[in-house]
Design a protein around this motif. Structure first.
Motif, PDB file in Angstrom:
ATOM      1  N   ASN A  23      49.356 -48.281   8.228  1.00  0.00           N
ATOM      2  CA  ASN A  23      48.767 -49.228   9.173  1.00  0.00           C
ATOM      3  C   ASN A  23      47.275 -48.971   9.342  1.00  0.00           C
ATOM      4  O   ASN A  23      46.824 -48.419  10.338  1.00  0.00           O
ATOM      5  N   THR A  45      39.136 -51.253  16.175  1.00  0.00           N
ATOM      6  CA  THR A  45      40.334 -51.193  17.004  1.00  0.00           C
ATOM      7  C   THR A  45      41.303 -52.298  16.608  1.00  0.00           C
ATOM      8  O   THR A  45      40.917 -53.307  16.004  1.00  0.00           O
ATOM      9  N   TRP A  46      42.561 -52.100  16.999  1.00  0.00           N
ATOM     10  CA  TRP A  46      43.556 -53.155  16.817  1.00  0.00           C
ATOM     11  C   TRP A  46      43.212 -54.364  17.694  1.00  0.00           C
ATOM     12  O   TRP A  46      43.359 -55.515  17.271  1.00  0.00           O
ATOM     13  N   GLN A  55      53.399 -52.036  10.921  1.00  0.00           N
ATOM     14  CA  GLN A  55      52.125 -52.378  11.545  1.00  0.00           C
ATOM     15  C   GLN A  55      52.345 -53.093  12.876  1.00  0.00           C
ATOM     16  O   GLN A  55      51.680 -52.799  13.876  1.00  0.00           O
ATOM     17  N   ILE A 102      51.441 -51.642  16.874  1.00  0.00           N
ATOM     18  CA  ILE A 102      50.700 -52.337  17.923  1.00  0.00           C
ATOM     19  C   ILE A 102      51.509 -52.372  19.216  1.00  0.00           C
ATOM     20  O   ILE A 102      50.984 -52.110  20.309  1.00  0.00           O
ATOM     21  N   LEU A 161      45.724 -56.084   7.036  1.00  0.00           N
ATOM     22  CA  LEU A 161      46.530 -54.959   7.507  1.00  0.00           C
ATOM     23  C   LEU A 161      47.297 -54.440   6.309  1.00  0.00           C
ATOM     24  O   LEU A 161      48.077 -55.185   5.684  1.00  0.00           O
ATOM     25  N   PRO A 202      42.241 -47.773  12.916  1.00  0.00           N
ATOM     26  CA  PRO A 202      42.030 -48.254  14.294  1.00  0.00           C
ATOM     27  C   PRO A 202      42.204 -47.158  15.342  1.00  0.00           C
ATOM     28  O   PRO A 202      43.159 -46.380  15.295  1.00  0.00           O
TER      29      PRO A 202
END
Length: 328
Positions: free
Chosen positions: A126, A143-144, A170, A174, A216, A237
């Motif tokens: 990820n 960052t995500w 992934q 999150i 991603l 991230p």
């Protein structure tokens, strides 16, 4: 008389030698389902040299392969599954047979997280791949959360959580990083920006070719394009990533279980793990095989591994919710 005894002796030796040949000459092919066909193809010659058996490869995304195994459950056609996400294996343990490979003692304890599968290679599934020609330095996300910005609409490649084990990982990352309520709100906004490719390999390729600004993807997938000179950068991230392993497992009731076990044993060997590092830049599962040159030290990365129990308890519901989102 001497000639007769010599002829008889030679005949006996020839017969004994011939009797040992069918085990190699007629070794039954092993059917491997895999989301990493290039890797299994590269390993096949070494396996054949060791066992005498060919490997027949069926390639697709992790989710698609597991659905196929579920459909074939009463009459399996595969002997093993190789290099897929561990999540769909854990979600369907009855389809697989637990097996401990030869050399298990040399496998990194940190990646032996489930009794249902065997690590194939150590991965960081990820990360963000960024096309540096399309994204100015000052705008590269770190960052995500930044992926939810509307400016990225149609510019972010995502394999699809129902088709790719890494994409499912992934999405779960999150949700885990932000908590499920906030994580879903954030992911839904991200999804509006995503272009769903349907395969994990299409993500870094599309970023490298300039079809997408961001993607991603897996660390090693992006690394291959960087090594080839593509204008790609890897971003880890800040909210957290997972360092774990993709999975391989024996199929329960497969047509050639001995061959399946032999292939899994070979993949876990020093020889095969060294080849995986050298050819594909993946990190090895074994303590006695060196990592790729220049690999980022895990101690410098924002590692936030998802607990197996958390993932196993939520992935079915999470996947169902994801499918509702993409179909609405």
């Amino acid at each position: 008389m001497m000639l007769g005894r010599r002829t008889a002796c030679l005949s006996a030796i020839a017969a004994a030698f011939a009797a040992t040949r069918p085990a190699l000459a007629q070794a039954r092919a092993v059917v491997a389902y895999t989301a990493f066909s290039d890797g299994v193809t590269a390993l096949a010659p070494g396996f054949k040299a060791r066992s005498g058996a060919d490997v027949q490869i069926v390639a697709a995304g992790s989710g698609e392969l597991v659905r196929r195994l579920l459909a074939e459950r009463t009459r399996p056609l595969a002997d093993c599954i190789v290099s897929v996400g561990g999540e769909p294996i854990d979600a369907n343990p009855g389809v697989f047979a637990r097996y401990t490979v030869q050399g298990d003692a040399a496998i990194l304890p940190a990646v032996k997280v489930s009794p249902n599968w065997i690590p194939f290679s150590v991965t960081i599934p990820n990360v963000l791949a960024v096309n540096t020609r399309l994204v100015p330095e000052a705008e590269i996300p770190s960052t995500w959360a930044e992926l939810a910005d509307p400016k990225w609409k149609g510019k972010i490649a995502f394999a699809g959580a129902d088709r790719s084990g890494s994409a499912l990982q992934q999405m779960l990352q999150i949700l885990y990083n932000f908590g499920e309520d906030e994580g879903w709100r954030l992911f839904e906004r991200m999804l509006e920006n995503f272009v769903i490719t349907g395969s994990s390999g299409a993500v870094p390729r599309g970023v490298a070719q300039g079809e997408y600004a961001l993607g991603l993807t897996l660390e090693d997938f992006a690394g291959r394009y960087i090594a080839g000179g593509a204008p790609v950068r890897v971003v880890y991230p800040r909210e957290g990533i997972t360092l774990g392993a993709d999975a391989m497992a024996l199929v329960a009731g497969g047509p050639n279980p001995d061959g399946g076990r032999a292939l899994l044993d070979y993949i876990a060997s020093v020889e095969a793990q060294t080849l995986i590092v050298q050819r594909f830049g993946r990190r090895p599962i074994r303590t006695d095989v060196a990592p790729p040159a220049g690999a980022a030290d895990p101690s410098t990365l924002p590692i936030k591994n998802i607990p197996v129990e958390w993932s196993n308890a939520r992935q079915r519901e999470a996947l169902a919710r994801y499918l509702r989102l993409v179909r609405r």
